[in-house]
Enzyme design. Structure first.
Site, PDB file in Angstrom:
ATOM      1  N   ASN A   1       0.832  -1.215   0.000  1.00 20.86           N
ATOM      2  CA  ASN A   1       0.000   0.000   0.000  1.00 20.86           C
ATOM      3  C   ASN A   1       0.865   1.263   0.000  1.00 20.86           C
ATOM      4  OD1 ASN A   1       0.971   0.113   2.582  1.00 20.86           O
ATOM      5  ND2 ASN A   1      -1.028   0.004   3.609  1.00 20.86           N
TER       6      ASN A   1
ATOM      7  N   SER B   1      11.718 -10.963  13.873  1.00 24.95           N
ATOM      8  CA  SER B   1      12.803 -10.066  14.262  1.00 24.95           C
ATOM      9  C   SER B   1      13.502 -10.591  15.500  1.00 24.95           C
ATOM     10  CB  SER B   1      12.195  -8.697  14.575  1.00 24.95           C
ATOM     11  OG  SER B   1      13.121  -7.896  15.243  1.00 24.95           O
TER      12      SER B   1
ATOM     13  N   TYR C   1       5.592  -3.047  19.072  1.00 21.90           N
ATOM     14  CA  TYR C   1       6.073  -3.620  17.808  1.00 21.90           C
ATOM     15  C   TYR C   1       6.542  -5.065  18.031  1.00 21.90           C
ATOM     16  CZ  TYR C   1       9.491  -4.800  14.201  1.00 21.90           C
ATOM     17  OH  TYR C   1      10.211  -5.460  13.223  1.00 21.90           O
TER      18      TYR C   1
ATOM     19  N   LYS D   1       5.150  -8.990  16.664  1.00 29.35           N
ATOM     20  CA  LYS D   1       5.949 -10.079  16.067  1.00 29.35           C
ATOM     21  C   LYS D   1       5.743 -11.367  16.859  1.00 29.35           C
ATOM     22  CE  LYS D   1       7.768  -7.806  12.678  1.00 29.35           C
ATOM     23  NZ  LYS D   1       7.188  -8.025  11.348  1.00 29.35           N
TER      24      LYS D   1
ATOM     25  N   ASN E   1      20.233  -7.307  12.292  1.00 25.45           N
ATOM     26  CA  ASN E   1      20.181  -5.899  11.842  1.00 25.45           C
ATOM     27  C   ASN E   1      20.535  -5.752  10.367  1.00 25.45           C
ATOM     28  OD1 ASN E   1      20.341  -5.775  14.816  1.00 25.45           O
ATOM     29  ND2 ASN E   1      20.375  -3.580  14.463  1.00 25.45           N
TER      30      ASN E   1
ATOM     31  N   ASN F   1      17.614   4.469  12.675  1.00 31.87           N
ATOM     32  CA  ASN F   1      18.609   3.391  12.701  1.00 31.87           C
ATOM     33  C   ASN F   1      20.005   3.910  12.390  1.00 31.87           C
ATOM     34  OD1 ASN F   1      15.908   1.745  11.420  1.00 31.87           O
ATOM     35  ND2 ASN F   1      16.910   0.958  13.251  1.00 31.87           N
TER      36      ASN F   1
ATOM     37  N   PRO G   1      16.538   4.985  25.522  1.00 31.20           N
ATOM     38  CA  PRO G   1      15.678   4.123  26.339  1.00 31.20           C
ATOM     39  C   PRO G   1      15.265   2.878  25.553  1.00 31.20           C
ATOM     40  CG  PRO G   1      14.903   6.396  26.429  1.00 31.20           C
ATOM     41  CD  PRO G   1      15.999   6.347  25.396  1.00 31.20           C
TER      42      PRO G   1
HETATM   43  P1  NAD Z   1       9.678  -1.353   5.153  1.00 35.18           P
HETATM   44  O1  NAD Z   1       8.808  -0.414   5.894  1.00 35.18           O
HETATM   45  O2  NAD Z   1      10.744  -0.799   4.270  1.00 35.18           O
HETATM   46  O3  NAD Z   1       8.777  -2.328   4.267  1.00 35.18           O
HETATM   47  C1  NAD Z   1       7.490  -2.727   4.647  1.00 35.18           C
HETATM   48  C2  NAD Z   1       6.582  -2.574   3.435  1.00 35.18           C
HETATM   49  O4  NAD Z   1       5.261  -2.986   3.793  1.00 35.18           O
HETATM   50  C3  NAD Z   1       6.490  -1.119   2.958  1.00 35.18           C
HETATM   51  O5  NAD Z   1       6.670  -1.077   1.556  1.00 35.18           O
HETATM   52  C4  NAD Z   1       5.068  -0.700   3.346  1.00 35.18           C
HETATM   53  O6  NAD Z   1       4.547   0.240   2.442  1.00 35.18           O
HETATM   54  C5  NAD Z   1       4.337  -2.038   3.289  1.00 35.18           C
HETATM   55  N1  NAD Z   1       3.165  -2.152   4.149  1.00 35.18           N
HETATM   56  C6  NAD Z   1       3.045  -1.898   5.472  1.00 35.18           C
HETATM   57  N2  NAD Z   1       1.807  -2.166   5.903  1.00 35.18           N
HETATM   58  C7  NAD Z   1       1.119  -2.622   4.822  1.00 35.18           C
HETATM   59  C8  NAD Z   1      -0.208  -3.074   4.625  1.00 35.18           C
HETATM   60  N3  NAD Z   1      -1.093  -3.100   5.626  1.00 35.18           N
HETATM   61  N4  NAD Z   1      -0.583  -3.473   3.393  1.00 35.18           N
HETATM   62  C9  NAD Z   1       0.295  -3.460   2.356  1.00 35.18           C
HETATM   63  N5  NAD Z   1       1.559  -3.031   2.486  1.00 35.18           N
HETATM   64  C10 NAD Z   1       1.969  -2.620   3.708  1.00 35.18           C
HETATM   65  O7  NAD Z   1      10.307  -2.364   6.224  1.00 35.18           O
HETATM   66  P2  NAD Z   1      11.455  -3.455   6.029  1.00 35.18           P
HETATM   67  O8  NAD Z   1      12.656  -2.978   6.752  1.00 35.18           O
HETATM   68  O9  NAD Z   1      11.546  -3.855   4.623  1.00 35.18           O
HETATM   69  O10 NAD Z   1      10.822  -4.626   6.910  1.00 35.18           O
HETATM   70  C11 NAD Z   1      10.063  -5.664   6.329  1.00 35.18           C
HETATM   71  C12 NAD Z   1       9.588  -6.580   7.435  1.00 35.18           C
HETATM   72  O11 NAD Z   1      10.720  -7.063   8.166  1.00 35.18           O
HETATM   73  C13 NAD Z   1       8.685  -5.895   8.462  1.00 35.18           C
HETATM   74  O12 NAD Z   1       7.670  -6.790   8.834  1.00 35.18           O
HETATM   75  C14 NAD Z   1       9.610  -5.621   9.617  1.00 35.18           C
HETATM   76  O13 NAD Z   1       8.921  -5.583  10.831  1.00 35.18           O
HETATM   77  C15 NAD Z   1      10.560  -6.800   9.542  1.00 35.18           C
HETATM   78  N6  NAD Z   1      11.875  -6.545  10.157  1.00 35.18           N
HETATM   79  C16 NAD Z   1      12.635  -5.485   9.725  1.00 35.18           C
HETATM   80  C17 NAD Z   1      13.866  -5.225  10.333  1.00 35.18           C
HETATM   81  C18 NAD Z   1      14.725  -4.062   9.902  1.00 35.18           C
HETATM   82  O14 NAD Z   1      15.642  -3.687  10.641  1.00 35.18           O
HETATM   83  N7  NAD Z   1      14.508  -3.479   8.731  1.00 35.18           N
HETATM   84  C19 NAD Z   1      14.331  -6.055  11.366  1.00 35.18           C
HETATM   85  C20 NAD Z   1      13.544  -7.120  11.761  1.00 35.18           C
HETATM   86  C21 NAD Z   1      12.322  -7.354  11.143  1.00 35.18           C
HETATM   87  N1  UFG Z   2      22.577   3.941  17.512  1.00 27.45           N
HETATM   88  C1  UFG Z   2      23.270   5.083  17.822  1.00 27.45           C
HETATM   89  N2  UFG Z   2      22.887   6.253  17.238  1.00 27.45           N
HETATM   90  C2  UFG Z   2      21.846   6.332  16.362  1.00 27.45           C
HETATM   91  C3  UFG Z   2      21.148   5.145  16.047  1.00 27.45           C
HETATM   92  C4  UFG Z   2      21.520   3.963  16.644  1.00 27.45           C
HETATM   93  O1  UFG Z   2      24.204   5.058  18.607  1.00 27.45           O
HETATM   94  O2  UFG Z   2      21.538   7.435  15.875  1.00 27.45           O
HETATM   95  C5  UFG Z   2      23.003   2.663  18.114  1.00 27.45           C
HETATM   96  C6  UFG Z   2      21.955   2.002  18.988  1.00 27.45           C
HETATM   97  O3  UFG Z   2      22.023   2.482  20.298  1.00 27.45           O
HETATM   98  C7  UFG Z   2      22.345   0.519  18.850  1.00 27.45           C
HETATM   99  C8  UFG Z   2      22.907   0.422  17.425  1.00 27.45           C
HETATM  100  O4  UFG Z   2      23.257   1.753  17.062  1.00 27.45           O
HETATM  101  O5  UFG Z   2      23.378   0.212  19.738  1.00 27.45           O
HETATM  102  C9  UFG Z   2      21.894  -0.112  16.414  1.00 27.45           C
HETATM  103  O6  UFG Z   2      20.695   0.658  16.495  1.00 27.45           O
HETATM  104  P1  UFG Z   2      19.547   0.566  15.389  1.00 27.45           P
HETATM  105  O7  UFG Z   2      18.505   1.560  15.766  1.00 27.45           O
HETATM  106  O8  UFG Z   2      20.149   0.663  14.027  1.00 27.45           O
HETATM  107  O9  UFG Z   2      19.016  -0.928  15.530  1.00 27.45           O
HETATM  108  P2  UFG Z   2      18.388  -1.685  16.796  1.00 27.45           P
HETATM  109  O10 UFG Z   2      19.297  -2.837  17.113  1.00 27.45           O
HETATM  110  O11 UFG Z   2      18.076  -0.767  17.898  1.00 27.45           O
HETATM  111  O12 UFG Z   2      17.001  -2.205  16.216  1.00 27.45           O
HETATM  112  C10 UFG Z   2      16.898  -2.860  14.929  1.00 27.45           C
HETATM  113  C11 UFG Z   2      15.515  -2.545  14.343  1.00 27.45           C
HETATM  114  C12 UFG Z   2      14.433  -3.185  15.199  1.00 27.45           C
HETATM  115  C13 UFG Z   2      14.706  -4.664  15.319  1.00 27.45           C
HETATM  116  C14 UFG Z   2      16.094  -4.914  15.869  1.00 27.45           C
HETATM  117  C15 UFG Z   2      16.425  -6.380  15.883  1.00 27.45           C
HETATM  118  O13 UFG Z   2      15.314  -1.151  14.293  1.00 27.45           O
HETATM  119  O14 UFG Z   2      13.194  -3.020  14.573  1.00 27.45           O
HETATM  120  O15 UFG Z   2      17.069  -4.238  15.060  1.00 27.45           O
HETATM  121  O16 UFG Z   2      16.259  -6.916  14.632  1.00 27.45           O
HETATM  122  F1  UFG Z   2      13.798  -5.208  16.150  1.00 27.45           F
END
Ligand code: NAD
Ligand code: UFG
Length: 331
Positions: free
Chosen positions: A32, A124, A148, A152, A178, A198, A292
């Site tokens: 979407n 995740s 969030y 999951k 990550n 991130n 946090p």
């Molecule tokens: P992203 O936001 O780039 O991609 C998600 C996509 O889903 C987007 O294109 C968004 O438009 C679409 N979307 C969301 N809700 C929708 C809905 N109701 N209907 C149709 N489309 C919808 O995120 P990503 O980083 O590609 O993550 C993909 C999946 O992996 C997610 O489920 C996320 O929770 C999971 N995940 C991501 C990370 C990360 O660090 N990127 C880590 C662990 C898990």
């Molecule tokens: N960090 C900084 N400065 C920033 C951003 C991040 O120091 O501006 C540090 C964080 O404290 C952490 C590391 O960089 O130590 C990584 O942080 P990210 O925000 O890139 O990633 P996280 O590990 O916090 O979380 C990510 C995704 C979550 C997912 C998790 C595990 O954002 O959705 O990895 O897959 F759940």
């Protein structure tokens, strides 16, 4: 195979679409575009020289999902669609439950009606909460520290119940660590809206002068240099992990969760230094208070992925930073 990617225009979905098309699969995307751009679809086609089908729709719209499954004779689904910002989920939990949980229920109903029973789910490492031991294996107790993370966990449990209720389901939950970096073409990558949450997208913007300085969240963690440690995995390794997971799950009815990571942790300072080596200049940073909810260290035990999926991550931290920088420059 004909594979439906919900959320396939997003960061992980778009790179996985490239890997699937290059492996000879047919790809259908439902997105979407709530967190992605339609133009990504053209870029996937440009990279691969192949066409895909893209349907602009919400995964909560069961009849549309059903039609997509039936009309395209879909064999398997990879379910990426979901909201993923931890902080936003604390502010607005209902949006997360409505989108992530309802979206999955809708997809499962459509899959059941269409008799499609092969599913790869984007889970995740967040389902492990604050790690009790490292490296984290799949038997590590699960818990959630944010709405969030709870979506999951709930979805994983829901999928387990589905597999118990009907032995024909074949479900794999991939617990990503990550993901960072971009496709080598520089055409697709991670494009967060506004100021990135991130680490690597933030570093990329500091390196290119868009943001003045990186804030390093915490310098007194019990890690080698005091900064947080994570298992960063190259996005193309992660994409290829989905192919391996599809091959595995197709032959293995039931439910399983598998970690996708490299098995090694890197600190924030290590990431900064690796990025500095790529851009050949200093990245300004300042150590500030801990963020946090952050944990000190998190990295995966990857034996299940290696043994069951026959997949290991191949690319290192410098390749992750190089591809991230290549994408940032191309923008
Ligand atoms: P992203 O936001 O780039 O991609 C998600 C996509 O889903 C987007 O294109 C968004 O438009 C679409 N979307 C969301 N809700 C929708 C809905 N109701 N209907 C149709 N489309 C919808 O995120 P990503 O980083 O590609 O993550 C993909 C999946 O992996 C997610 O489920 C996320 O929770 C999971 N995940 C991501 C990370 C990360 O660090 N990127 C880590 C662990 C898990
Ligand atoms: N960090 C900084 N400065 C920033 C951003 C991040 O120091 O501006 C540090 C964080 O404290 C952490 C590391 O960089 O130590 C990584 O942080 P990210 O925000 O890139 O990633 P996280 O590990 O916090 O979380 C990510 C995704 C979550 C997912 C998790 C595990 O954002 O959705 O990895 O897959 F759940």
């Amino acid at each position: 195979m004909n594979i439906l990617l919900t959320g396939g225009a997003g960061y992980i979905g778009s790179h996985t679409a490239v890997a699937l098309l290059e492996a000879g699969h047919h790809v259908v995307i439902i997105d979407n575009f709530c967190n992605s751009q339609r133009s990504v679809v053209n870029k996937i086609e440009q990279i691969t020289g192949k066409k895909l089908i893209c349907i602009e729709a919400d995964v909560c719209n069961t009849p549309v999902v059903l039609k997509a499954l039936q009309e395209n004779q879909v064999d398997a689904v990879i379910h990426f669609a979901g909201l993923k910002a931890v902080g936003e989920s604390v502010q607005n939990p209902l949006a997360y439950y409505a989108n992530n949980i309802t979206g999955t229920i809708s997809l499962l109903e459509a899959m059941r009606t269409a008799d499609v029973n092969v599913l790869v789910f984007s889970s995740s490492a967040t389902v492990y909460g604050d790690p009790l031991y490292l490296p984290i294996d799949e038997k590590h107790p699960t818990s959630a520290t944010s709405p969030y993370g709870r979506t999951k966990l709930h979805i994983e449990e829901m999928l387990k119940d589905m597999a118990s209720s009907d032995p024909t389901w074949k479900i794999i939950c991939l617990r990503y660590f990550n993901p960072v970096g971009a496709h080598d073409s520089g055409l697709i990558g991670e494009e967060p809206q506004g100021i990135p949450n991130n680490l690597t997208p933030y570093v990329a913007r500091v390196a290119s002068g868009i943001l003045p300085q990186l804030q390093v969240f915490g310098g007194n963690y019990p890690t080698a240099d005091g900064t947080g440690v994570r298992d960063y995995i190259h996005i193309m390794d992660l994409a290829e992990g989905h192919l391996a997971a599809l091959n595995f799950v197709n032959q293995h009815p039931g439910w399983i969760a598998v970690n996708l990571g490299t098995g090694s942790g890197h600190s924030v300072l290590e990431v900064i230094h690796a990025y500095e080596a790529v851009v050949n200049s200093k990245i300004p940073f300042k150590i500030v208070d801990r963020r946090p909810g952050d944990i000190a260290s998190c990295y995966a035990k990857v034996d299940s992925a290696r043994e069951l999926l026959q997949w290991v991550a191949k690319r290192g931290l410098s390749e992750m930073c190089e591809s991230s920088w290549n994408f940032q420059r191309a923008k």
